[in-house]
Design an enzyme around this catalytic site. Sequence first.
Site, PDB file in Angstrom:
ATOM      1  N   ASP A 151      -9.779  13.651  57.507  1.00 28.31           N
ATOM      2  CA  ASP A 151     -10.607  14.582  56.831  1.00 28.31           C
ATOM      3  C   ASP A 151     -11.639  14.965  57.776  1.00 28.31           C
ATOM      4  O   ASP A 151     -12.436  13.800  58.351  1.00 28.31           O
ATOM      5  CB  ASP A 151     -11.209  14.159  55.503  1.00 28.31           C
ATOM      6  CG  ASP A 151     -10.529  14.460  54.415  1.00 28.31           C
ATOM      7  OD1 ASP A 151      -9.708  15.367  54.350  1.00 28.31           O
ATOM      8  OD2 ASP A 151     -10.728  13.954  53.150  1.00 28.31           O
ATOM      9  N   GLU A 164     -11.820  21.168  53.681  1.00 32.61           N
ATOM     10  CA  GLU A 164     -11.948  21.927  52.433  1.00 32.61           C
ATOM     11  C   GLU A 164     -12.407  23.289  52.387  1.00 32.61           C
ATOM     12  O   GLU A 164     -13.099  23.686  52.967  1.00 32.61           O
ATOM     13  CB  GLU A 164     -12.715  20.866  51.332  1.00 32.61           C
ATOM     14  CG  GLU A 164     -12.303  19.457  51.252  1.00 32.61           C
ATOM     15  CD  GLU A 164     -13.212  18.833  50.513  1.00 32.61           C
ATOM     16  OE1 GLU A 164     -14.146  19.352  49.538  1.00 32.61           O
ATOM     17  OE2 GLU A 164     -12.735  17.562  50.150  1.00 32.61           O
ATOM     18  N   GLU A 186      -5.623  20.145  44.854  1.00 33.41           N
ATOM     19  CA  GLU A 186      -6.238  19.076  44.063  1.00 33.41           C
ATOM     20  C   GLU A 186      -6.574  19.732  42.464  1.00 33.41           C
ATOM     21  O   GLU A 186      -7.442  20.707  42.386  1.00 33.41           O
ATOM     22  CB  GLU A 186      -7.396  18.430  44.704  1.00 33.41           C
ATOM     23  CG  GLU A 186      -8.125  17.545  43.685  1.00 33.41           C
ATOM     24  CD  GLU A 186      -8.959  16.471  44.575  1.00 33.41           C
ATOM     25  OE1 GLU A 186      -9.082  16.548  45.845  1.00 33.41           O
ATOM     26  OE2 GLU A 186      -9.597  15.634  44.056  1.00 33.41           O
TER      27      GLU A 186
HETATM   28  O1  KIV Z   1     -10.240  12.159  50.243  1.00 33.35           O
HETATM   29  C1  KIV Z   1      -9.237  12.084  50.179  1.00 33.35           C
HETATM   30  O2  KIV Z   1      -8.792  11.205  49.732  1.00 33.35           O
HETATM   31  C2  KIV Z   1      -8.444  13.323  49.703  1.00 33.35           C
HETATM   32  C3  KIV Z   1      -7.311  13.297  48.974  1.00 33.35           C
HETATM   33  C4  KIV Z   1      -7.507  12.928  47.662  1.00 33.35           C
HETATM   34  C5  KIV Z   1      -6.526  14.545  49.091  1.00 33.35           C
HETATM   35  O3  KIV Z   1      -9.062  14.601  50.110  1.00 33.35           O
END
Ligand code: KIV
Length: 284
Positions: free
Chosen positions: A91, A122, A189
């Site tokens: 991420d 995101e 999500e």
């Molecule tokens: O941060 C995370 O773990 C996520 C997933 C739940 C998709 O973005």
Amino acid sequence: MSANLQIFTAKKRRSASSSPIAVVSLYDAPSAALCCDAGADALLVGDSMGNVILGYDNTVPVDIDAIAHHTGAVVRGVKSSSRPDVPVVADMPFGSYHGSENEIVANATRLLRAGAVALKLEGAGARTLRALELLLEMGVPVMGHIGFTPQAILRFETTVQGKTAPDADRLLDEALRLENVGCFGVVLEAMTQQVAARITRDVQMATIGIGAGAQCDGQVLVWHDLAGLLPGKPFRFVRQYAQGREVLLEAAQNYVREVKSKEFPATENAWSMNDEEAARWKNE
Ligand code: KIV
């Protein structure tokens, strides 16, 4: 697209026989090795680490240092497993892709150098799209994430998205924008299953659902949720495959009790000098 990300495109051939993609979001080496050994198709180093292991209320305080640190750990865990080619997606955390091009490039480079083979961002607003384009230009495979986007927690009033026709249209439009930019996949999500199914039908990129129903191309759950490691009632979209917290609580209670009762450590947990050496030492 690197060979180990082919799982996302290969499974997108929506034949009835194609099995969904199983993704786990996690943050450390032993859990990563375990999930690879269990057959997970891909791992995500999610900024959910903020809530799950770092003790924050949300994902906003998670920074690039934390994601880079845990990405390295997860990648090392994958390499030590029986399936060392499982792809690790990281991420981009809050604030790491909204600044200057130089900042975005520097942040992405940290995560790629830590071993991630793709990055997830995101939202589908102008700045996110610009960052996605920049990363693609650098040759970085990228995933989107729409629906409930935890980094926008300070703005969101409702969690579940796509309950009305206009909201469903908005989500579909966002998914198409991410696809047009060049994302190889998108996390959906907390959205109604009709909307997730329609997006899955209308886009070529892989859809990975969490709280988005069964029609997505794959599913993702947080390791601590699926293993039942967290206290309290889980969210509706979670299925707990073990009561991990109960098992670990009992282990910790037994350890404390045995330390206090002097049952631990036992002889087999300690080392001894041989008798001759012990006698010599006493006499010196
Ligand atoms: O941060 C995370 O773990 C996520 C997933 C739940 C998709 O973005």
